[in-house]
Every structure is written in structure tokens, then in C-alpha cells.
Design a protein around this motif. Structure first.
Motif, PDB file in Angstrom:
ATOM      1  N   ALA A  99       0.811  -1.225   0.000  1.00  0.00           N
ATOM      2  CA  ALA A  99       0.000   0.000   0.000  1.00  0.00           C
ATOM      3  C   ALA A  99       0.843   1.273   0.000  1.00  0.00           C
ATOM      4  CB  ALA A  99      -0.950   0.003   1.204  1.00  0.00           C
ATOM      5  N   GLY A 100       2.052   1.219   0.507  1.00  0.00           N
ATOM      6  CA  GLY A 100       2.907   2.401   0.543  1.00  0.00           C
ATOM      7  C   GLY A 100       3.754   2.589  -0.695  1.00  0.00           C
ATOM      8  N   ASN A 101       3.623   1.697  -1.667  1.00  0.00           N
ATOM      9  CA  ASN A 101       4.390   1.803  -2.909  1.00  0.00           C
ATOM     10  C   ASN A 101       3.483   2.303  -4.019  1.00  0.00           C
ATOM     11  OD1 ASN A 101       5.649  -0.735  -1.367  1.00  0.00           O
ATOM     12  ND2 ASN A 101       7.227   0.292  -2.539  1.00  0.00           N
ATOM     13  N   PHE A 102       3.872   3.417  -4.615  1.00  0.00           N
ATOM     14  CA  PHE A 102       3.061   4.006  -5.668  1.00  0.00           C
ATOM     15  C   PHE A 102       3.773   3.949  -7.006  1.00  0.00           C
ATOM     16  CE2 PHE A 102       1.611   6.034  -1.769  1.00  0.00           C
ATOM     17  CZ  PHE A 102       0.277   5.707  -1.837  1.00  0.00           C
ATOM     18  N   CYS A 103       3.005   3.638  -8.026  1.00  0.00           N
ATOM     19  CA  CYS A 103       3.503   3.610  -9.389  1.00  0.00           C
ATOM     20  C   CYS A 103       2.530   4.446 -10.215  1.00  0.00           C
ATOM     21  CB  CYS A 103       3.547   2.167  -9.913  1.00  0.00           C
ATOM     22  SG  CYS A 103       4.017   2.072 -11.644  1.00  0.00           S
ATOM     23  N   ARG A 104       3.069   5.331 -11.017  1.00  0.00           N
ATOM     24  CA  ARG A 104       2.195   6.198 -11.816  1.00  0.00           C
ATOM     25  C   ARG A 104       1.948   5.672 -13.215  1.00  0.00           C
ATOM     26  NH1 ARG A 104       2.843  12.012  -9.423  1.00  0.00           N
ATOM     27  NH2 ARG A 104       3.476  11.340  -7.393  1.00  0.00           N
ATOM     28  N   CYS A 105       2.722   4.677 -13.634  1.00  0.00           N
ATOM     29  CA  CYS A 105       2.557   4.251 -15.021  1.00  0.00           C
ATOM     30  C   CYS A 105       2.169   2.790 -15.176  1.00  0.00           C
ATOM     31  CB  CYS A 105       3.831   4.526 -15.816  1.00  0.00           C
ATOM     32  SG  CYS A 105       5.276   3.645 -15.239  1.00  0.00           S
ATOM     33  N   ASN A 106       2.042   2.049 -14.108  1.00  0.00           N
ATOM     34  CA  ASN A 106       1.798   0.620 -14.224  1.00  0.00           C
ATOM     35  C   ASN A 106       0.451   0.239 -13.627  1.00  0.00           C
ATOM     36  OD1 ASN A 106       2.199  -2.102 -14.603  1.00  0.00           O
ATOM     37  ND2 ASN A 106       3.385  -2.349 -12.743  1.00  0.00           N
ATOM     38  N   SER A 107      -0.092  -0.805 -14.155  1.00  0.00           N
ATOM     39  CA  SER A 107      -1.290  -1.373 -13.570  1.00  0.00           C
ATOM     40  C   SER A 107      -0.875  -2.246 -12.397  1.00  0.00           C
ATOM     41  CB  SER A 107      -2.029  -2.219 -14.614  1.00  0.00           C
ATOM     42  OG  SER A 107      -2.985  -3.026 -13.978  1.00  0.00           O
ATOM     43  N   HIS A 108      -1.406  -1.955 -11.248  1.00  0.00           N
ATOM     44  CA  HIS A 108      -1.071  -2.749 -10.067  1.00  0.00           C
ATOM     45  C   HIS A 108      -1.601  -4.176 -10.169  1.00  0.00           C
ATOM     46  CE1 HIS A 108       1.141  -0.034  -7.481  1.00  0.00           C
ATOM     47  NE2 HIS A 108       0.442   0.925  -8.040  1.00  0.00           N
ATOM     48  N   TYR A 109      -2.473  -4.431 -11.130  1.00  0.00           N
ATOM     49  CA  TYR A 109      -2.937  -5.801 -11.335  1.00  0.00           C
ATOM     50  C   TYR A 109      -1.778  -6.701 -11.743  1.00  0.00           C
ATOM     51  CZ  TYR A 109      -7.542  -3.657 -11.229  1.00  0.00           C
ATOM     52  OH  TYR A 109      -8.652  -2.956 -10.839  1.00  0.00           O
ATOM     53  N   HIS A 110      -0.878  -6.193 -12.577  1.00  0.00           N
ATOM     54  CA  HIS A 110       0.284  -6.972 -12.999  1.00  0.00           C
ATOM     55  C   HIS A 110       1.209  -7.252 -11.815  1.00  0.00           C
ATOM     56  CE1 HIS A 110      -0.709  -6.729 -17.234  1.00  0.00           C
ATOM     57  NE2 HIS A 110      -0.876  -5.422 -17.105  1.00  0.00           N
ATOM     58  N   VAL A 111       1.389  -6.259 -10.958  1.00  0.00           N
ATOM     59  CA  VAL A 111       2.211  -6.433  -9.764  1.00  0.00           C
ATOM     60  C   VAL A 111       1.596  -7.497  -8.870  1.00  0.00           C
ATOM     61  CG1 VAL A 111       3.036  -5.329  -7.629  1.00  0.00           C
ATOM     62  CG2 VAL A 111       3.210  -4.109  -9.824  1.00  0.00           C
ATOM     63  N   MET A 112       0.310  -7.408  -8.647  1.00  0.00           N
ATOM     64  CA  MET A 112      -0.366  -8.404  -7.807  1.00  0.00           C
ATOM     65  C   MET A 112      -0.229  -9.800  -8.398  1.00  0.00           C
ATOM     66  SD  MET A 112      -1.441  -6.955  -5.114  1.00  0.00           S
ATOM     67  CE  MET A 112      -2.393  -8.341  -4.544  1.00  0.00           C
ATOM     68  N   ASP A 113      -0.405  -9.929  -9.698  1.00  0.00           N
ATOM     69  CA  ASP A 113      -0.258 -11.225 -10.356  1.00  0.00           C
ATOM     70  C   ASP A 113       1.160 -11.766 -10.180  1.00  0.00           C
ATOM     71  OD1 ASP A 113      -2.897 -11.054 -11.170  1.00  0.00           O
ATOM     72  OD2 ASP A 113      -2.401 -10.449 -13.239  1.00  0.00           O
ATOM     73  N   ALA A 114       2.159 -10.908 -10.308  1.00  0.00           N
ATOM     74  CA  ALA A 114       3.558 -11.334 -10.170  1.00  0.00           C
ATOM     75  C   ALA A 114       3.851 -11.799  -8.750  1.00  0.00           C
ATOM     76  CB  ALA A 114       4.494 -10.184 -10.546  1.00  0.00           C
ATOM     77  N   VAL A 115       3.361 -11.069  -7.771  1.00  0.00           N
ATOM     78  CA  VAL A 115       3.607 -11.445  -6.369  1.00  0.00           C
ATOM     79  C   VAL A 115       2.884 -12.731  -6.035  1.00  0.00           C
ATOM     80  CG1 VAL A 115       3.335 -10.770  -3.950  1.00  0.00           C
ATOM     81  CG2 VAL A 115       4.057  -9.068  -5.645  1.00  0.00           C
ATOM     82  N   MET A 116       1.648 -12.847  -6.443  1.00  0.00           N
ATOM     83  CA  MET A 116       0.897 -14.066  -6.138  1.00  0.00           C
ATOM     84  C   MET A 116       1.518 -15.272  -6.834  1.00  0.00           C
ATOM     85  SD  MET A 116      -1.113 -12.947  -3.906  1.00  0.00           S
ATOM     86  CE  MET A 116      -1.903 -14.506  -3.541  1.00  0.00           C
ATOM     87  N   ALA A 117       2.046 -15.104  -8.027  1.00  0.00           N
ATOM     88  CA  ALA A 117       2.692 -16.217  -8.746  1.00  0.00           C
ATOM     89  C   ALA A 117       3.945 -16.677  -8.023  1.00  0.00           C
ATOM     90  CB  ALA A 117       3.022 -15.804 -10.185  1.00  0.00           C
ATOM     91  N   VAL A 118       4.731 -15.745  -7.521  1.00  0.00           N
ATOM     92  CA  VAL A 118       5.964 -16.130  -6.832  1.00  0.00           C
ATOM     93  C   VAL A 118       5.663 -16.778  -5.493  1.00  0.00           C
ATOM     94  CG1 VAL A 118       6.602 -14.024  -5.562  1.00  0.00           C
ATOM     95  CG2 VAL A 118       8.378 -15.438  -6.544  1.00  0.00           C
ATOM     96  N   THR A 119       4.566 -16.431  -4.855  1.00  0.00           N
ATOM     97  CA  THR A 119       4.214 -17.093  -3.586  1.00  0.00           C
ATOM     98  C   THR A 119       3.846 -18.544  -3.839  1.00  0.00           C
ATOM     99  OG1 THR A 119       1.883 -16.439  -3.619  1.00  0.00           O
ATOM    100  CG2 THR A 119       3.436 -14.944  -2.519  1.00  0.00           C
ATOM    101  N   ARG A 120       3.267 -18.825  -4.977  1.00  0.00           N
ATOM    102  CA  ARG A 120       2.921 -20.216  -5.306  1.00  0.00           C
ATOM    103  C   ARG A 120       4.167 -21.051  -5.592  1.00  0.00           C
ATOM    104  NH1 ARG A 120      -1.344 -17.349  -7.652  1.00  0.00           N
ATOM    105  NH2 ARG A 120      -0.364 -17.242  -9.706  1.00  0.00           N
ATOM    106  N   LYS A 121       5.259 -20.374  -6.020  1.00  0.00           N
ATOM    107  CA  LYS A 121       6.505 -21.085  -6.305  1.00  0.00           C
ATOM    108  C   LYS A 121       7.361 -21.236  -5.056  1.00  0.00           C
ATOM    109  CE  LYS A 121       6.925 -19.426 -11.041  1.00  0.00           C
ATOM    110  NZ  LYS A 121       7.697 -18.570 -11.944  1.00  0.00           N
ATOM    111  N   GLY A 122       6.954 -20.572  -3.963  1.00  0.00           N
ATOM    112  CA  GLY A 122       7.729 -20.652  -2.734  1.00  0.00           C
ATOM    113  C   GLY A 122       8.926 -19.714  -2.703  1.00  0.00           C
ATOM    114  N   GLY A 123       8.838 -18.575  -3.478  1.00  0.00           N
ATOM    115  CA  GLY A 123       9.961 -17.637  -3.589  1.00  0.00           C
ATOM    116  C   GLY A 123      10.127 -16.766  -2.442  1.00  0.00           C
TER     117      GLY A 123
END
Length: 172
Positions: free
Chosen positions: A148-172
Motif C-alpha cells: 500500500a505504501g508503494n506508488f507507481c504512476r505508469c503501471n497497472s497494479h494488477y500486474h504487480v499483484m499477479d507477479a507477487v501471487m505467482a511467486v508465492t505459489r513457487k515458494g519464492g
């Protein structure tokens, strides 16, 4: 009045950054660290670790996020002298120096196109790394709260969420 005698430890500071120990002399010279320097400034200007970004310089955007003793911190809000005897990790320290491989979080951001200009990405990745260190299997809501404290002005946070959730499934 005579000059006050200082012990050597009073005029130097030792920082552990990305596993390396750095000894700095306190002062105002070009190779010294001023007591008024922020950690973000020291990382960028004294050590050349420019992955840590300075954007708002007021602790509001998260671009300067690094890890200190395993917790995400805003390096623009910390004085370097406050970081003595702490373990600091920056985006440059995430990869494996022997194999040259990048961290699974970084790979997931690439795989999910979770960046655009990339300016804020190091701070988001460091916040993610701190979250996963504390909680390897967060819910989507916990990820949203941690970022919540990280702001991006040019990116869709949906992609960030997808990337984080994918790495949690891999055990990263």
C-alpha cells in the motif's frame, strides 16, 4: 578551549549492505558521510547503489524501500547514522552473485510484465521481499496491504499483484 579528543568509533560508521561491510568517516567531505545524510543518499551517492530511487523524498511513495534487518524501510526517512550495526539489503543484493541469477521475485515481475518505466519497481520488489520473508504465503489482501505504501504512476497494479501471487505459489 582545546579540541575534544574523539575515539575512532565516534568518527566512523560501519554499515553492512548486501553482505559487504562499509566503513565511512563522518564528515562533510566528498568521500564522507554527513550525520545529516539519509540512507538513500548514502546508498546512491557514496556507494553507487542507484537501484534505490529517490522520488518524493518524504516517505510517501515507497521508491526508496530497502530492507533493514529483514523489514521494509523507507531509506529516505532514515539517517545513515541510525543504520549502524544493521543489515541493509538493496535491490542490487537480491541476485545470486555466484550464478548471476536474479531473485524469483524479479523473475516473476519480468514474467508478468509488472513494470513499465521501472522507476518504482525496486521499491515494490523490496517490499515484496520483506513481506515474503515474514509471510511466505500471503493472501491477496495481505499483499495489497504490504504494498500500500508503494506508488507507481505508469503501471497497472494488477500486474504487480499477479507477479507477487505467482511467486508465492513457487515458494519464492
Amino acid at each position: 578551549m582545546g579540541e575534544i579528543n574523539r575515539r575512532p568509533y565516534e568518527s566512523t560508521i560501519t554499515l553492512t549492505i548486501n553482505g559487504d561491510t562499509h566503513l565511512f568517516r563522518l564528515g562533510e567531505g566528498c568521500h564522507e558521510v554527513s550525520p545529516s545524510h539519509t540512507l538513500a543518499f548514502t546508498l546512491r551517492e557514496r556507494l553507487g547503489l542507484t537501484g534505490t530511487k529517490i522520488s518524493c523524498d518524504r516517505g510517501a511513495c515507497g521508491c526508496c524501500t530497502v530492507m533493514m534487518d529483514g523489514k521494509a524501510v523507507l531509506s529516505c526517512m532514515l539517517l545513515t547514522v541510525e543504520c549502524e550495526e544493521k543489515v541493509i539489503s538493496t535491490i542490487e543484493g537480491l541476485g545470486d552473485p555466484i550464478t548471476g541469477s536474479i531473485d524469483p521475485i524479479q523473475q516473476s515481475f519480468i514474467d508478468h510484465t509488472a513494470f513499465q518505466c521501472g522507476f518504482c519497481t525496486p521499491g515494490i520488489i523490496m517490499s515484496t521481499k520483506a513481506l515474503l520473508k515474514e509471510n511466505p504465503s500471503p493472501t491477496r489482501g495481505e499483499v495489497q496491504e504490504a504494498l500500500a505504501g508503494n506508488f507507481c504512476r505508469c503501471n497497472s497494479h494488477y500486474h504487480v499483484m499477479d507477479a507477487v501471487m505467482a511467486v508465492t505459489r513457487k515458494g519464492g
